[in-house]
Scaffold this active site. Structure first.
Site, PDB file in Angstrom:
ATOM      1  N   GLY A   9       0.823  -1.225   0.000  1.00  0.00           N
ATOM      2  CA  GLY A   9       0.000   0.000   0.000  1.00  0.00           C
ATOM      3  C   GLY A   9       0.843   1.255   0.000  1.00  0.00           C
ATOM      4  N   ILE A  10       2.072   1.177  -0.519  1.00  0.00           N
ATOM      5  CA  ILE A  10       2.989   2.323  -0.466  1.00  0.00           C
ATOM      6  C   ILE A  10       2.494   3.494  -1.320  1.00  0.00           C
ATOM      7  CG2 ILE A  10       4.507   1.576  -2.385  1.00  0.00           C
ATOM      8  CD1 ILE A  10       6.877   2.515  -0.525  1.00  0.00           C
ATOM      9  N   SER A 131      -8.775  -1.162  11.770  1.00  0.00           N
ATOM     10  CA  SER A 131      -9.565   0.062  11.579  1.00  0.00           C
ATOM     11  C   SER A 131     -10.674   0.212  12.617  1.00  0.00           C
ATOM     12  CB  SER A 131     -10.197   0.005  10.184  1.00  0.00           C
ATOM     13  OG  SER A 131     -11.206   0.981  10.071  1.00  0.00           O
ATOM     14  N   GLU A 133     -13.477   1.046  11.890  1.00  0.00           N
ATOM     15  CA  GLU A 133     -14.683   0.496  11.248  1.00  0.00           C
ATOM     16  C   GLU A 133     -15.099  -0.821  11.903  1.00  0.00           C
ATOM     17  OE1 GLU A 133     -17.089   0.911   8.476  1.00  0.00           O
ATOM     18  OE2 GLU A 133     -16.482   2.918   9.021  1.00  0.00           O
ATOM     19  N   TYR A 154     -16.372  -3.963   4.321  1.00  0.00           N
ATOM     20  CA  TYR A 154     -15.007  -3.535   4.662  1.00  0.00           C
ATOM     21  C   TYR A 154     -14.721  -3.805   6.149  1.00  0.00           C
ATOM     22  CZ  TYR A 154     -11.237  -0.308   5.966  1.00  0.00           C
ATOM     23  OH  TYR A 154     -10.087   0.246   6.488  1.00  0.00           O
ATOM     24  N   ASN A 183     -10.190   7.479  11.802  1.00  0.00           N
ATOM     25  CA  ASN A 183      -9.992   8.212  10.536  1.00  0.00           C
ATOM     26  C   ASN A 183      -8.821   9.181  10.662  1.00  0.00           C
ATOM     27  OD1 ASN A 183     -12.797   7.348  10.868  1.00  0.00           O
ATOM     28  ND2 ASN A 183     -13.131   8.280   8.867  1.00  0.00           N
ATOM     29  N   PHE A 193     -12.986  10.236  -0.325  1.00  0.00           N
ATOM     30  CA  PHE A 193     -13.314  10.185   1.106  1.00  0.00           C
ATOM     31  C   PHE A 193     -13.879  11.559   1.485  1.00  0.00           C
ATOM     32  CE2 PHE A 193     -10.131   6.931   0.451  1.00  0.00           C
ATOM     33  CZ  PHE A 193     -10.711   5.852   1.092  1.00  0.00           C
ATOM     34  N   LYS A 197     -13.120  15.222  -0.208  1.00  0.00           N
ATOM     35  CA  LYS A 197     -14.163  15.612  -1.158  1.00  0.00           C
ATOM     36  C   LYS A 197     -14.643  17.027  -0.802  1.00  0.00           C
ATOM     37  CE  LYS A 197     -18.594  13.865  -2.884  1.00  0.00           C
ATOM     38  NZ  LYS A 197     -19.553  12.740  -2.854  1.00  0.00           N
ATOM     39  N   ARG A 222     -17.274  11.513  13.212  1.00  0.00           N
ATOM     40  CA  ARG A 222     -16.007  10.784  13.086  1.00  0.00           C
ATOM     41  C   ARG A 222     -14.931  11.507  13.900  1.00  0.00           C
ATOM     42  NH1 ARG A 222     -18.953   7.596  11.379  1.00  0.00           N
ATOM     43  NH2 ARG A 222     -18.832   6.275   9.513  1.00  0.00           N
TER      44      ARG A 222
HETATM   45  P1  NAP Z   1      -5.533   4.163   0.500  1.00  0.00           P
HETATM   46  O1  NAP Z   1      -5.059   5.565   0.315  1.00  0.00           O
HETATM   47  O2  NAP Z   1      -6.824   3.736  -0.083  1.00  0.00           O
HETATM   48  O3  NAP Z   1      -4.362   3.197  -0.026  1.00  0.00           O
HETATM   49  C1  NAP Z   1      -4.598   1.824  -0.210  1.00  0.00           C
HETATM   50  C2  NAP Z   1      -3.342   1.195  -0.794  1.00  0.00           C
HETATM   51  O4  NAP Z   1      -3.585  -0.209  -1.003  1.00  0.00           O
HETATM   52  C3  NAP Z   1      -2.941   1.768  -2.161  1.00  0.00           C
HETATM   53  O5  NAP Z   1      -1.534   1.800  -2.229  1.00  0.00           O
HETATM   54  C4  NAP Z   1      -3.486   0.732  -3.126  1.00  0.00           C
HETATM   55  O6  NAP Z   1      -2.815   0.691  -4.376  1.00  0.00           O
HETATM   56  C5  NAP Z   1      -3.203  -0.540  -2.334  1.00  0.00           C
HETATM   57  N1  NAP Z   1      -3.992  -1.679  -2.798  1.00  0.00           N
HETATM   58  C6  NAP Z   1      -5.331  -1.769  -2.912  1.00  0.00           C
HETATM   59  N2  NAP Z   1      -5.678  -2.993  -3.379  1.00  0.00           N
HETATM   60  C7  NAP Z   1      -4.531  -3.674  -3.567  1.00  0.00           C
HETATM   61  C8  NAP Z   1      -4.229  -4.970  -4.048  1.00  0.00           C
HETATM   62  N3  NAP Z   1      -5.190  -5.819  -4.430  1.00  0.00           N
HETATM   63  N4  NAP Z   1      -2.933  -5.352  -4.087  1.00  0.00           N
HETATM   64  C9  NAP Z   1      -1.942  -4.501  -3.725  1.00  0.00           C
HETATM   65  N5  NAP Z   1      -2.165  -3.245  -3.274  1.00  0.00           N
HETATM   66  C10 NAP Z   1      -3.451  -2.845  -3.201  1.00  0.00           C
HETATM   67  O7  NAP Z   1      -5.614   3.826   2.079  1.00  0.00           O
HETATM   68  P2  NAP Z   1      -4.958   4.593   3.326  1.00  0.00           P
HETATM   69  O8  NAP Z   1      -5.903   5.634   3.777  1.00  0.00           O
HETATM   70  O9  NAP Z   1      -3.560   4.920   3.026  1.00  0.00           O
HETATM   71  O10 NAP Z   1      -5.028   3.447   4.436  1.00  0.00           O
HETATM   72  C11 NAP Z   1      -3.958   2.506   4.609  1.00  0.00           C
HETATM   73  C12 NAP Z   1      -4.498   1.295   5.333  1.00  0.00           C
HETATM   74  O11 NAP Z   1      -5.021   1.671   6.614  1.00  0.00           O
HETATM   75  C13 NAP Z   1      -5.617   0.562   4.625  1.00  0.00           C
HETATM   76  O12 NAP Z   1      -5.484  -0.823   4.923  1.00  0.00           O
HETATM   77  C14 NAP Z   1      -6.872   1.099   5.279  1.00  0.00           C
HETATM   78  O13 NAP Z   1      -7.907   0.161   5.170  1.00  0.00           O
HETATM   79  C15 NAP Z   1      -6.380   1.266   6.714  1.00  0.00           C
HETATM   80  N6  NAP Z   1      -7.043   2.300   7.499  1.00  0.00           N
HETATM   81  C16 NAP Z   1      -7.122   3.586   7.019  1.00  0.00           C
HETATM   82  C17 NAP Z   1      -7.683   4.560   7.812  1.00  0.00           C
HETATM   83  C18 NAP Z   1      -7.754   5.999   7.357  1.00  0.00           C
HETATM   84  O14 NAP Z   1      -8.496   6.773   7.993  1.00  0.00           O
HETATM   85  N7  NAP Z   1      -6.990   6.398   6.351  1.00  0.00           N
HETATM   86  C19 NAP Z   1      -8.153   4.234   9.110  1.00  0.00           C
HETATM   87  C20 NAP Z   1      -8.026   2.920   9.548  1.00  0.00           C
HETATM   88  C21 NAP Z   1      -7.451   1.966   8.760  1.00  0.00           C
HETATM   89  P3  NAP Z   1      -3.262   1.656  -5.614  1.00  0.00           P
HETATM   90  O15 NAP Z   1      -2.597   2.980  -5.339  1.00  0.00           O
HETATM   91  O16 NAP Z   1      -2.730   0.930  -6.776  1.00  0.00           O
HETATM   92  O17 NAP Z   1      -4.760   1.748  -5.553  1.00  0.00           O
HETATM   93  O1  F7E Z   2     -16.891   8.592   5.184  1.00  0.00           O
HETATM   94  C1  F7E Z   2     -20.243  10.102   5.314  1.00  0.00           C
HETATM   95  C2  F7E Z   2     -20.136   8.590   5.207  1.00  0.00           C
HETATM   96  O2  F7E Z   2     -15.718   7.615   3.220  1.00  0.00           O
HETATM   97  C3  F7E Z   2     -17.031   9.247   6.427  1.00  0.00           C
HETATM   98  C4  F7E Z   2     -11.623   4.876   5.514  1.00  0.00           C
HETATM   99  O3  F7E Z   2     -10.310   5.394   5.570  1.00  0.00           O
HETATM  100  O4  F7E Z   2     -12.108   5.614   7.733  1.00  0.00           O
HETATM  101  C5  F7E Z   2     -12.531   5.705   6.388  1.00  0.00           C
HETATM  102  O5  F7E Z   2     -13.856   5.225   6.246  1.00  0.00           O
HETATM  103  C6  F7E Z   2     -18.500   9.485   6.725  1.00  0.00           C
HETATM  104  C7  F7E Z   2     -19.373   8.250   6.488  1.00  0.00           C
HETATM  105  O6  F7E Z   2     -14.702   7.449   5.560  1.00  0.00           O
HETATM  106  C8  F7E Z   2     -20.408  11.311   1.899  1.00  0.00           C
HETATM  107  O7  F7E Z   2     -21.426   8.004   5.116  1.00  0.00           O
HETATM  108  C9  F7E Z   2     -21.509  11.608   3.742  1.00  0.00           C
HETATM  109  O8  F7E Z   2     -20.254   8.102   7.556  1.00  0.00           O
HETATM  110  O9  F7E Z   2     -14.693   9.593   4.406  1.00  0.00           O
HETATM  111  P1  F7E Z   2     -15.470   8.344   4.491  1.00  0.00           P
HETATM  112  P2  F7E Z   2     -15.132   6.175   6.415  1.00  0.00           P
HETATM  113  O10 F7E Z   2     -16.289   5.471   5.843  1.00  0.00           O
HETATM  114  O11 F7E Z   2     -15.257   6.630   7.834  1.00  0.00           O
HETATM  115  C10 F7E Z   2     -12.103   4.292   8.287  1.00  0.00           C
HETATM  116  C11 F7E Z   2     -11.598   4.386   9.703  1.00  0.00           C
HETATM  117  C12 F7E Z   2     -11.366   3.329   7.445  1.00  0.00           C
HETATM  118  O12 F7E Z   2     -10.747   2.389   7.930  1.00  0.00           O
HETATM  119  C13 F7E Z   2     -11.594   3.425   5.977  1.00  0.00           C
HETATM  120  O13 F7E Z   2     -10.548   2.757   5.267  1.00  0.00           O
HETATM  121  O14 F7E Z   2     -18.978  10.497   5.821  1.00  0.00           O
HETATM  122  N1  F7E Z   2     -20.499  10.745   4.016  1.00  0.00           N
HETATM  123  N2  F7E Z   2     -21.495  11.959   2.454  1.00  0.00           N
HETATM  124  C14 F7E Z   2     -19.783  10.543   2.894  1.00  0.00           C
HETATM  125  N3  F7E Z   2     -18.686   9.798   2.648  1.00  0.00           N
HETATM  126  C15 F7E Z   2     -18.186   9.815   1.385  1.00  0.00           C
HETATM  127  N4  F7E Z   2     -17.069   9.080   1.119  1.00  0.00           N
HETATM  128  N5  F7E Z   2     -18.769  10.527   0.369  1.00  0.00           N
HETATM  129  C16 F7E Z   2     -19.884  11.310   0.571  1.00  0.00           C
HETATM  130  O15 F7E Z   2     -20.395  11.937  -0.336  1.00  0.00           O
END
Ligand code: NAP
Ligand code: F7E
Length: 345
Positions: A9-10, A131, A133, A154, A183, A193, A197, A222
């Site tokens: 996921g780099i 997560s 989630e 998810y 988040n 996200f 957005k 959140r």
């Molecule tokens: P992200 O921006 O969506 O990045 C996801 C990464 O995974 C990208 O590098 C993507 O590659 C790669 N990937 C997806 N499918 C793959 C596959 N089949 N094989 C190899 N690589 C693949 O996510 P992030 O926000 O950096 O989050 C990193 C991790 O933390 C994820 O596991 C996410 O679920 C978890 N997480 C995130 C949050 C948050 O708030 N950001 C919170 C809790 C947990 P491409 O660039 O090619 O798409």
């Molecule tokens: O939504 C609401 C939506 O998609 C946040 C991922 O990094 O954090 C992330 O998941 C909230 C939700 O993030 C729109 O319904 C309203 O309640 O930004 P989000 P997420 O679902 O919290 C967790 C911790 C992860 O692990 C995940 O990988 O916002 N919402 N209107 C919307 N969300 C989106 N995307 N788009 C809308 O138009």
């Protein structure tokens, strides 16, 4: 000898900050990227050095979570000291559209990696990107002892991956940690996200490029922190004496509605004039509120976030305005948000 890290996921938000952080600490970093017909490395292009240049410490390898044999081959050749498993299908709304693919990558992808490490007898430390989630409908605030009640494919996939990580720790004595991250956002957050957005739309509306921003449920709450601070928390977990699981969160909750007000206020606009509802963005099951209790990370790892949501909003809006004004390529290539995808996000 420099420590060697293997990062899945780099190319994502967290992976790009982690690569920067580890290179700064002197690590040799090996990242897995997916083969795509277009470049998908824009978040790490600034770190890339031609591997023929002596002293290069960032190396990229093709691989995919769907291909366990490839993961084993890479791990066996690289023999990393630390594995940061960040790759996943990470979009909650998309996981309702593609539940099987989400389980294959987010759940089984983790198992494939853990099993590859076991089979080749690799002695390394393993970070699993768990997560908030997973907590889903559980009461606030959520900590390491809160039961899981996932509300999306998810979330369920992450619960499977969490318990697989625990199982490999208990069954095979592997040094495996789960970082249960709430988040965390940044100017590098994916554009679909909700935070990015919104901040991207604020920049475009302010510049007269868009008239409206279309959103789903804006009453959800959140706990939004700043991604680079969470990256340091991941690293600290792997430097601990013993493997354990930790929540990382700010401990404060804001609704999407409050986030909107902060973002539009920052540029002197009234959000209510620009935001419209679109039910395409409503999820079949929602999580009303997530707010974390990171006491364990603070007391055991000395990890404490400094940036709270209002400051985060300002820095993201400012970054989107400068990106727009400096004409960054992705701004020019893409038309306004509601038009460029037929899939809800
Ligand atoms: P992200 O921006 O969506 O990045 C996801 C990464 O995974 C990208 O590098 C993507 O590659 C790669 N990937 C997806 N499918 C793959 C596959 N089949 N094989 C190899 N690589 C693949 O996510 P992030 O926000 O950096 O989050 C990193 C991790 O933390 C994820 O596991 C996410 O679920 C978890 N997480 C995130 C949050 C948050 O708030 N950001 C919170 C809790 C947990 P491409 O660039 O090619 O798409
Ligand atoms: O939504 C609401 C939506 O998609 C946040 C991922 O990094 O954090 C992330 O998941 C909230 C939700 O993030 C729109 O319904 C309203 O309640 O930004 P989000 P997420 O679902 O919290 C967790 C911790 C992860 O692990 C995940 O990988 O916002 N919402 N209107 C919307 N969300 C989106 N995307 N788009 C809308 O138009």
């Amino acid at each position: 000898m420099a420590k060697r890290a293997f990062v899945t996921g780099i190319t994502g938000q967290d992976g790009s900050y982690l690569a920067e952080f580890l290179l700064d600490k002197g690590y040799e970093v090996h990242g897995v990227i997916r083969r795509a017909s277009t470049f998908n490395t824009h978040r790490i292009d600034h770190l890339y050095v031609d591997p023929h240049v002596p002293g290069a410490r960032l190396f990229l390898h093709y691989g995919d979570l769907m291909d366990g044999a490839r993961l084993a081959t890479l791990l066996s050749a690289i023999r990393p000291d630390e594995v940061y498993h960040l790759a996943a299908q990470s979009h909650v709304r998309v996981s309702f559209d593609e539940p099987e693919y989400t389980a294959e990558t987010t759940a089984f992808g983790t198992l494939r990696l853990l099993e590859a490490i076991r089979r080749i007898g690799l002695d390394c430390r393993f970070y699993q990107a768990s997560s908030s989630e997973m907590f889903g409908a559980s009461p606030l605030p959520q900590s390491e002892t809160t039961p899981f009640h996932p509300r999306s494919p998810y979330g369920s996939a992450k619960v499977f991956a969490f318990w697989s990580a625990c199982n490999y720790r208990e069954a095979y004595g592997q040094f495996v940690v789960n970082g249960i991250l709430f988040n965390h956002e940044s100017p590098r957050r994916g554009e679909t996200f909700v935070t990015r957005k919104i901040t991207r739309a604020v920049a475009r509306i302010r510049a007269g490029l868009d008239r409206y921003l279309y959103l789903g449920n804006i009453d959800v709450v959140r706990d939004w922190g700043y991604a680079p601070e969470y990256i340091e928390g991941m690293w600290r977990m792997l430097q601990a004496d013993a493997p354990d699981d930790y929540v990382l969160a700010t401990g404060t909750g804001y609704s999407v509605r409050e986030f909107l007000a902060l973002a539009f206020d920052h540029v002197g606009l009234d959000w209510e004039r620009y935001v419209r509802f679109d039910d395409r963005y409503v999820r079949p099951a929602e999580i009303d509120a997530l707010v974390g209790d990171a006491t364990k990370a603070r007391t055991s790892l000395g990890w404490e976030p400094q940036i709270r949501t209002p400051e985060l909003v300002n820095l993201m809006v400012d970054a989107d305005i400068s990106a727009l004004e400096s004409g960054e390529r992705h701004w020019i290539d893409r038309p306004a948000l509601p038009g460029w995808s037929t899939a809800p996000s």
